[in-house]
Scaffold this motif. Sequence first.
Motif, short mmCIF file in Angstrom:
data_model
loop_
_atom_site.label_atom_id
_atom_site.label_comp_id
_atom_site.label_asym_id
_atom_site.label_seq_id
_atom_site.Cartn_x
_atom_site.Cartn_y
_atom_site.Cartn_z
N PRO A 61 -14.37 -4.44 1.21
CA PRO A 61 -12.97 -3.82 2.24
C PRO A 61 -12.12 -3.93 1.23
O PRO A 61 -11.05 -2.73 2.11
N ASP A 62 -12.14 -4.26 0.08
CA ASP A 62 -10.54 -4.18 -0.97
C ASP A 62 -11.08 -2.56 -1.67
O ASP A 62 -9.82 -2.08 -1.81
N LEU A 67 -9.89 2.44 7.71
CA LEU A 67 -11.25 2.51 9.06
C LEU A 67 -11.23 3.63 9.83
O LEU A 67 -10.29 3.84 10.45
N TYR A 68 -12.02 4.05 10.74
CA TYR A 68 -12.12 5.04 11.30
C TYR A 68 -13.65 4.53 12.00
O TYR A 68 -14.62 4.59 11.62
N ILE A 69 -13.18 4.76 13.42
CA ILE A 69 -14.50 4.08 14.74
C ILE A 69 -14.15 5.86 14.99
O ILE A 69 -13.32 6.43 16.34
N GLU A 87 -14.15 -8.11 13.11
CA GLU A 87 -13.26 -9.45 12.11
C GLU A 87 -13.08 -8.31 10.85
O GLU A 87 -11.37 -8.60 10.43
N LEU A 88 -13.87 -7.16 10.81
CA LEU A 88 -13.30 -5.87 9.74
C LEU A 88 -12.08 -5.33 9.66
O LEU A 88 -10.83 -5.25 9.25
N ILE A 89 -11.92 -4.82 11.70
CA ILE A 89 -10.80 -4.19 11.64
C ILE A 89 -9.30 -4.93 11.60
O ILE A 89 -9.03 -4.49 11.92
N GLY A 96 -1.95 -3.51 7.22
CA GLY A 96 -1.15 -2.50 7.08
C GLY A 96 -2.82 -1.48 7.31
O GLY A 96 -1.64 -0.68 6.99
N LYS A 97 -3.81 -1.50 6.99
CA LYS A 97 -4.38 -0.35 6.04
C LYS A 97 -4.61 0.87 7.55
O LYS A 97 -4.19 0.38 9.08
#
Length: 194
Positions: A61-62, A67-69, A87-89, A96-97
């Motif tokens: 993740p770092d 990310l895009y869905i 959980e990742l979202i 703040g990503k």
Amino acid sequence: MDKFLIVVANGNETIEILTVVDYLRRAGITVDLASTEKDQNLLTSQNVSYKADLMFDEIKPDDYMGLYIPGGTNGAYSLRDNDKVIELIKKFNQEGKILAAICAGPVVLNRAGVLTDKKATSFPSMKDEMDKTGEYIDDQIVVTDGNITTGRGAAVTNYLALRLVEIIRGADEVEKLKFGTQHEAVERYFGFTF
């Protein structure tokens, strides 16, 4: 770090996956497609076969700025019902990503609880599955509120992709991309604007 993650499952919409990959890569942004299925070989909602770059469990993740869905109802629902994706979202949002989704994809963001008090849009039939504490926008094709960008559906995927390029790389890169993909001609001849 200009590295972006697209989380995918069988049944995601072809255009909504590949257009975003294409536009981000044209802008010099590294994109990884991460499969949530049993292997990296996937089928879109139109039965187009493609191969993801890595498995979801291999994500670091770092390494990613966001990310895009993509949509496609079956794919979006598969991602929505995957607790690891949720959980990742949540983690990305807390950091703040950038988070983005289109068509049925915003229901995944909704389940993660990141649309609370946010403006968002989706494919019209998904409206009832969106967070009622937020503001549903149905008169814009792409909506950005803070770190979250959502879009209506397949026909406007290129505009969501342009918005992501603008957020990541700025307006000058968008202008170069618009020329290279002939958006500028569409805008000139048909009056469409970004």
